[in-house]
Design a protein around this motif. Structure first.
Motif, PDB file in Angstrom:
ATOM      1  N   THR A 221     -99.369  19.115  15.826  1.00  0.00           N
ATOM      2  CA  THR A 221     -99.794  19.354  17.198  1.00  0.00           C
ATOM      3  C   THR A 221     -99.435  18.139  18.052  1.00  0.00           C
ATOM      4  O   THR A 221     -98.862  17.171  17.562  1.00  0.00           O
ATOM      5  CB  THR A 221    -101.304  19.644  17.278  1.00  0.00           C
ATOM      6  OG1 THR A 221    -102.030  18.517  16.770  1.00  0.00           O
ATOM      7  CG2 THR A 221    -101.666  20.892  16.464  1.00  0.00           C
ATOM      8  N   ALA A 223    -100.409  15.329  21.393  1.00  0.00           N
ATOM      9  CA  ALA A 223    -101.373  14.653  22.261  1.00  0.00           C
ATOM     10  C   ALA A 223    -100.582  13.733  23.175  1.00  0.00           C
ATOM     11  O   ALA A 223     -99.395  13.471  22.953  1.00  0.00           O
ATOM     12  CB  ALA A 223    -102.395  13.871  21.445  1.00  0.00           C
ATOM     13  N   ARG A 234    -105.639  15.803  24.108  1.00  0.00           N
ATOM     14  CA  ARG A 234    -104.945  17.035  23.761  1.00  0.00           C
ATOM     15  C   ARG A 234    -105.235  18.079  24.812  1.00  0.00           C
ATOM     16  O   ARG A 234    -106.315  18.072  25.416  1.00  0.00           O
ATOM     17  CB  ARG A 234    -105.404  17.538  22.384  1.00  0.00           C
ATOM     18  CG  ARG A 234    -104.949  16.676  21.238  1.00  0.00           C
ATOM     19  CD  ARG A 234    -105.688  17.001  19.968  1.00  0.00           C
ATOM     20  NE  ARG A 234    -107.065  16.505  20.018  1.00  0.00           N
ATOM     21  CZ  ARG A 234    -107.851  16.374  18.975  1.00  0.00           C
ATOM     22  NH1 ARG A 234    -107.407  16.706  17.787  1.00  0.00           N
ATOM     23  NH2 ARG A 234    -109.068  15.917  19.096  1.00  0.00           N
ATOM     24  N   GLN A 235    -104.289  18.972  25.021  1.00  0.00           N
ATOM     25  CA  GLN A 235    -104.572  20.105  25.872  1.00  0.00           C
ATOM     26  C   GLN A 235    -105.583  21.011  25.167  1.00  0.00           C
ATOM     27  O   GLN A 235    -105.856  20.858  23.971  1.00  0.00           O
ATOM     28  CB  GLN A 235    -103.291  20.874  26.179  1.00  0.00           C
ATOM     29  CG  GLN A 235    -102.266  20.070  26.964  1.00  0.00           C
ATOM     30  CD  GLN A 235    -101.042  20.891  27.325  1.00  0.00           C
ATOM     31  OE1 GLN A 235    -101.121  22.112  27.480  1.00  0.00           O
ATOM     32  NE2 GLN A 235     -99.905  20.229  27.471  1.00  0.00           N
ATOM     33  N   SER A 236    -106.147  21.920  25.879  1.00  0.00           N
ATOM     34  CA  SER A 236    -107.134  22.830  25.296  1.00  0.00           C
ATOM     35  C   SER A 236    -106.664  24.282  25.470  1.00  0.00           C
ATOM     36  O   SER A 236    -106.670  24.803  26.581  1.00  0.00           O
ATOM     37  CB  SER A 236    -108.499  22.650  25.967  1.00  0.00           C
ATOM     38  OG  SER A 236    -109.469  23.456  25.349  1.00  0.00           O
ATOM     39  N   PRO A 238    -104.903  22.638  21.854  1.00  0.00           N
ATOM     40  CA  PRO A 238    -103.763  21.730  21.686  1.00  0.00           C
ATOM     41  C   PRO A 238    -102.443  22.482  21.572  1.00  0.00           C
ATOM     42  O   PRO A 238    -102.389  23.620  21.080  1.00  0.00           O
ATOM     43  CB  PRO A 238    -104.093  21.001  20.375  1.00  0.00           C
ATOM     44  CG  PRO A 238    -105.573  21.101  20.245  1.00  0.00           C
ATOM     45  CD  PRO A 238    -105.924  22.442  20.819  1.00  0.00           C
ATOM     46  N   VAL A 239    -101.375  21.851  22.053  1.00  0.00           N
ATOM     47  CA  VAL A 239    -100.049  22.444  21.932  1.00  0.00           C
ATOM     48  C   VAL A 239     -99.583  22.312  20.481  1.00  0.00           C
ATOM     49  O   VAL A 239     -99.647  21.234  19.892  1.00  0.00           O
ATOM     50  CB  VAL A 239     -99.043  21.755  22.861  1.00  0.00           C
ATOM     51  CG1 VAL A 239     -97.632  22.294  22.638  1.00  0.00           C
ATOM     52  CG2 VAL A 239     -99.452  21.941  24.318  1.00  0.00           C
ATOM     53  N   ASP A 301     -92.823  16.864  26.872  1.00  0.00           N
ATOM     54  CA  ASP A 301     -93.111  18.293  26.888  1.00  0.00           C
ATOM     55  C   ASP A 301     -93.027  18.793  25.452  1.00  0.00           C
ATOM     56  O   ASP A 301     -91.939  19.108  24.952  1.00  0.00           O
ATOM     57  CB  ASP A 301     -92.104  19.034  27.765  1.00  0.00           C
ATOM     58  CG  ASP A 301     -92.372  20.534  27.822  1.00  0.00           C
ATOM     59  OD1 ASP A 301     -93.279  21.008  27.090  1.00  0.00           O
ATOM     60  OD2 ASP A 301     -91.667  21.236  28.576  1.00  0.00           O
ATOM     61  N   THR A 303     -93.511  21.461  24.006  1.00  0.00           N
ATOM     62  CA  THR A 303     -93.012  22.817  23.756  1.00  0.00           C
ATOM     63  C   THR A 303     -91.497  22.853  23.616  1.00  0.00           C
ATOM     64  O   THR A 303     -90.938  23.903  23.270  1.00  0.00           O
ATOM     65  CB  THR A 303     -93.424  23.764  24.896  1.00  0.00           C
ATOM     66  OG1 THR A 303     -92.756  23.385  26.114  1.00  0.00           O
ATOM     67  CG2 THR A 303     -94.933  23.730  25.111  1.00  0.00           C
TER      68      THR A 303
END
Length: 458
Positions: A221, A223, A234-236, A238-239, A301, A303
């Protein structure tokens, strides 16, 4: 682990660190008695180097600890050594690494820890912040950094930069996370790759088997830090940078997923890292276990990371709880690696890549210890050669007569890059020394470094 012939049964504590398992065979469909790929399916990439460069702490439960204890490692539980092709042995080496000095202590758990969670638990990763100071990661899942003006003067900062929630929902990706790779362009904004372990055996009802290896579900993942690595968020949710194309299953019966990203390295506009996968069998998607090479043009990024398929960097492994890919993508494993890569660096004078890892004496490796291998393109690698002999986490701790060695990394104090992804004609082999009591790998650990000379032939 019965039937593997690799480690004793019922004597290792369950792994807890971001040092996951080995290169295996074709995936889930063909397994030996230990639940792994059969030997007949094993393969590795050791090819002539003719391709152009790509542009492209706390005590264990046996010592009185609880769930947060430092335990054994996935590395030790999953090791399987890959026989190297006979024809590769005749190839001349691309590089030579030689130890040129004794070990020195960087961090000693019993002396330098802030609390019981502070032990070397992953390969060392370092970067220079905007002020030129060094931050080094490689500790436990209560993530802290060693900081100092340079690699020669590091001290553990007691501030927790990223903690682990130990949550029971696998879709939250917040059970136990280790910072295992970082990248920054400016020393202020820092991207991180996390080795995330969902330890289903610790959560009632999530895995009836109740054993670590039968319940282990792992994901890489992301962060990020906006303050030079002083804190990570982390995003919520997480990516997910790399996840298996299926969700955690309560009766999965074996270890699964992606784990142990290497450090991130640069080549022109591209950034790369290597990560391990256990592989899988799915309709239209049979993923061989091994090391996947990932590439991105923007680590900020998460992703955008894609894995090498054998023809290009097009394989994506998104969050299976939120996106279904039909058929699931696969990567083409690279390298002669028996398990996760400790670190990859680029030699400044020649552009050659050098990777270090650990291996156990056996098939393809004459002795246990740290090995290195070299590449011109991160895909084809030459024959591994021994750098430092010693029993590792792949070996049986019950027979150890000295501390085990683990988590090799290479760091050059004179690195030109902010992320220490380059080396000159010398570097520091940075690694952990783990003391053993009986058959238990203890939390009595040191972070060590030894000077290494490096020669690469053009």
């Amino acid at each position: 682990m019965a039937g593997t012939g690799l480690v004793p049964t019922a004597r290792f504590p369950p792994p807890s660190a971001g040092e996951g398992g080995p290169r295996r065979g074709a995936g889930e469909g063909q397994r030996d008695a230990g639940g792994f790929g059969t030997r007949s399916d094993l393969s590795c990439t050791v090819a002539p180097l003719s391709r152009p460069l790509l542009t492209p702490g706390p005590p264990s439960p046996a010592e009185g600890g609880g769930k947060g204890a430092v335990l054994g490692f996935t590395f030790a539980l999953l090791a399987l050594l890959i026989p190297l092709p006979a024809q590769a042995a005749a190839e001349p080496p691309l590089s030579a690494l030689t130890l040129v000095g004794p070990p020195a202590i960087v961090f000693k758990a019993g002396r330098d820890a802030c609390d019981g969670a502070d032990v070397p638990d992953a390969p060392a990763r370092a970067f220079r912040d905007a002020a030129g100071a060094v931050a080094l990661f490689g500790m436990h899942y209560r993530n802290r950094a060693l900081r100092g003006p340079d690699l020669d003067h590091l001290k553990l900062d007691c501030a927790v930069v990223l903690d682990s929630g130990e949550k029971s929902d696998p879709a939250a990706y917040d059970d136990r996370s280790w910072i295992t790779a970082t990248w920054t362009e400016d020393g202020k904004r820092v991207a991180a790759l996390l080795h995330h372990e969902y330890q289903a055996n610790e959560h009632p009802g999530r895995c009836p088997a109740g054993s670590y290896m039968a319940c282990w579900y792992n994901t890489i993942t992301a962060a990020a830090s906006a303050d030079g690595g002083r804190s990570f968020l982390r995003q919520s949710p997480p990516v997910v940078v790399a996840g298996a194309p299926f969700r955690q299953e309560i009766d999965q019966g074996r270890h699964r997923g992606f784990f142990n990203p290497s450090n991130i390295v640069a080549d022109g506009r591209w950034r790369y890292f290597l990560a391990s996968t256990t592989g899988w069998d799915r309709p239209g998607s049979d993923q061989e276990a091994g090391l996947c090479l990932f590439r991105s043009d923007d680590p900020a990024d998460p992703t955008r990371w894609r894995a090498w398929t054998g023809t290009g960097f097009t394989a994506a492994f998104p969050d299976p709880y939120r996106k279904s890919v039909q058929p699931p993508a696969t990567c083409r494993p690279v390298g002669p690696f028996p398990g996760p890569v400790g670190a990859v660096v680029r030699h400044r004078g020649t552009g050659a890549w050098i990777a270090v890892f650990m291996a156990k004496a056996g098939e393809g490796f004459a002795r246990s210890g740290f090995y290195w291998t070299s590449s011109r393109d991160l895909i084809a690698w030459d024959v591994p050669r021994l750098l430092l002999e010693g029993a590792t986490l792949y070996d049986d701790p019950c027979t150890a007569t000295a501390p085990l060695i683990a988590y090799p990394s290479l760091l050059d104090p004179g690195a030109k890059g902010r992320n220490f992804d380059d080396v000159g004609d010398g570097a520091l082999l940075t690694y952990a020394s783990l003391r053993v009591a009986g058959c238990t790998i203890t939390s009595d650990r040191d972070l060590l470094r030894r000077p290494v000379s490096i020669r690469v032939w053009p």
